[in-house]
Design a protein around this motif. Sequence first.
Motif, PDB file in Angstrom:
ATOM      1  N   UNK A 213      11.758  -4.908 -29.315  1.00  0.00           N
ATOM      2  CA  UNK A 213      12.735  -5.201 -30.372  1.00  0.00           C
ATOM      3  C   UNK A 213      11.974  -5.817 -31.545  1.00  0.00           C
ATOM      4  N   UNK A 214      11.085  -5.015 -32.085  1.00  0.00           N
ATOM      5  CA  UNK A 214      10.086  -5.503 -33.026  1.00  0.00           C
ATOM      6  C   UNK A 214       9.836  -4.434 -34.079  1.00  0.00           C
ATOM      7  N   UNK A 232      19.741   0.886 -34.172  1.00  0.00           N
ATOM      8  CA  UNK A 232      20.375   1.289 -32.918  1.00  0.00           C
ATOM      9  C   UNK A 232      19.697   0.649 -31.714  1.00  0.00           C
ATOM     10  N   UNK A 233      18.373   0.556 -31.760  1.00  0.00           N
ATOM     11  CA  UNK A 233      17.671  -0.067 -30.636  1.00  0.00           C
ATOM     12  C   UNK A 233      17.996  -1.551 -30.539  1.00  0.00           C
ATOM     13  N   UNK A 234      18.004  -2.241 -31.677  1.00  0.00           N
ATOM     14  CA  UNK A 234      18.367  -3.658 -31.666  1.00  0.00           C
ATOM     15  C   UNK A 234      19.802  -3.840 -31.177  1.00  0.00           C
ATOM     16  N   UNK A 235      20.715  -3.016 -31.680  1.00  0.00           N
ATOM     17  CA  UNK A 235      22.119  -3.114 -31.273  1.00  0.00           C
ATOM     18  C   UNK A 235      22.275  -2.886 -29.777  1.00  0.00           C
ATOM     19  N   UNK A 236      21.628  -1.847 -29.249  1.00  0.00           N
ATOM     20  CA  UNK A 236      21.773  -1.543 -27.826  1.00  0.00           C
ATOM     21  C   UNK A 236      21.147  -2.631 -26.954  1.00  0.00           C
ATOM     22  N   UNK A 237      20.033  -3.199 -27.395  1.00  0.00           N
ATOM     23  CA  UNK A 237      19.418  -4.305 -26.660  1.00  0.00           C
ATOM     24  C   UNK A 237      20.370  -5.495 -26.613  1.00  0.00           C
ATOM     25  N   UNK A 238      20.917  -5.827 -27.769  1.00  0.00           N
ATOM     26  CA  UNK A 238      21.868  -6.941 -27.834  1.00  0.00           C
ATOM     27  C   UNK A 238      23.079  -6.684 -26.954  1.00  0.00           C
ATOM     28  N   UNK A 239      23.661  -5.495 -27.047  1.00  0.00           N
ATOM     29  CA  UNK A 239      24.883  -5.197 -26.295  1.00  0.00           C
ATOM     30  C   UNK A 239      24.638  -5.267 -24.790  1.00  0.00           C
ATOM     31  N   UNK A 249      17.583 -12.958 -26.402  1.00  0.00           N
ATOM     32  CA  UNK A 249      17.056 -11.799 -27.113  1.00  0.00           C
ATOM     33  C   UNK A 249      16.181 -12.277 -28.257  1.00  0.00           C
ATOM     34  N   UNK A 250      14.948 -11.796 -28.280  1.00  0.00           N
ATOM     35  CA  UNK A 250      14.044 -12.066 -29.392  1.00  0.00           C
ATOM     36  C   UNK A 250      13.947 -10.818 -30.266  1.00  0.00           C
ATOM     37  N   UNK A 251      13.880 -11.024 -31.568  1.00  0.00           N
ATOM     38  CA  UNK A 251      13.669  -9.944 -32.529  1.00  0.00           C
ATOM     39  C   UNK A 251      12.436 -10.304 -33.355  1.00  0.00           C
ATOM     40  N   UNK A 252      11.455  -9.409 -33.388  1.00  0.00           N
ATOM     41  CA  UNK A 252      10.225  -9.663 -34.123  1.00  0.00           C
ATOM     42  C   UNK A 252      10.182  -8.886 -35.421  1.00  0.00           C
ATOM     43  N   UNK A 253       9.907  -9.590 -36.518  1.00  0.00           N
ATOM     44  CA  UNK A 253       9.849  -8.980 -37.840  1.00  0.00           C
ATOM     45  C   UNK A 253       8.557  -9.383 -38.544  1.00  0.00           C
ATOM     46  N   UNK A 254       8.158  -8.565 -39.514  1.00  0.00           N
ATOM     47  CA  UNK A 254       6.990  -8.842 -40.341  1.00  0.00           C
ATOM     48  C   UNK A 254       7.363  -8.648 -41.809  1.00  0.00           C
TER      49      UNK A 254
END
Length: 298
Positions: A213-214, A232-239, A249-254
């Motif tokens: 999720x990065x 969609x990947x972030x949404x499905x991971x969260x759901x 849930x961790x979300x990695x951004x740059x």
Amino acid sequence: MSPVYPRDLVGYGAHPPDPHWPGGARIAVQFVLNYEEGGENSVLHGDAGSEAFLSDMVGAQSHKGARSMAMESLYEYGSRAGFWRLRRLFDERQVPVTIFGVATALERNPAAVEAMLKSDWEIASHGLRWIDYQTIPEAVERDHIAEAVALHKRVTGRRPFGWYQGRTSPNTARLVAEEGGFVYDADSYADDLPYYDRRHGRAQLIVPYTLDANDMKMVALNGFTEGEQFFCYLRDTFDQLHREGGRMMSVGLHCRIAGKPGRALAVARFLDHVLSRPDVWLARRVDIARHWLERYPA
């Protein structure tokens, strides 16, 4: 097989602990913004060549003994424009953020550091330099950790409570535990919940990070090709984690990746999806770590 094996392949198993997230939340969601621009490989920084990792020039090669002007400008986009775009998205929605800040990169942009502090974001350490420590001598890495803490404190006004090297060596976890001042270490991808690493003389709390999720998957040959896939990947991971309950849930951004307009829109859409649910704890990593230490002391 040897009776002593240095890895934990069991973890919490079939019965992970109930984290009892604040307010009865079913899930804790945590956003990391990696601030690396100005700490990457460059002959300007005394390195053997230019950076070749994590940019829109997928598959780039390092130019030995020379600068790569294109690569440098891609990194510069992150500090000049991408950081500020993402800050607006999060501040408009009052969503907390943890910065993984490379100490030398933070030093080169005081305005960004001031903005992080003004937004009450956690600034965790992303090491002294954004380089690969796999083959760095142990003594050098130990010195770099100490330098990172000292520079971080000078630049931000306080020492970092979280650590994430990213490109680690086999010595990193032990050296971080030995340093002794970190509330948590994030150099693991091994679980959906915090846990303790007891291998190095003290129970070091680990708050695992993520590489799936990065947004780094946006600049990988096997990754997402556009913002819709990322959303969609972030949404499905969260759901899925929300459905399971009792997860993190961790979300990695740059800055130079998710900070681009088309990708930032995907981040905004995901933020709004998360905010549409009432039973979510949006937290900084240090808040999650302190909650775990209180609920499940070492």
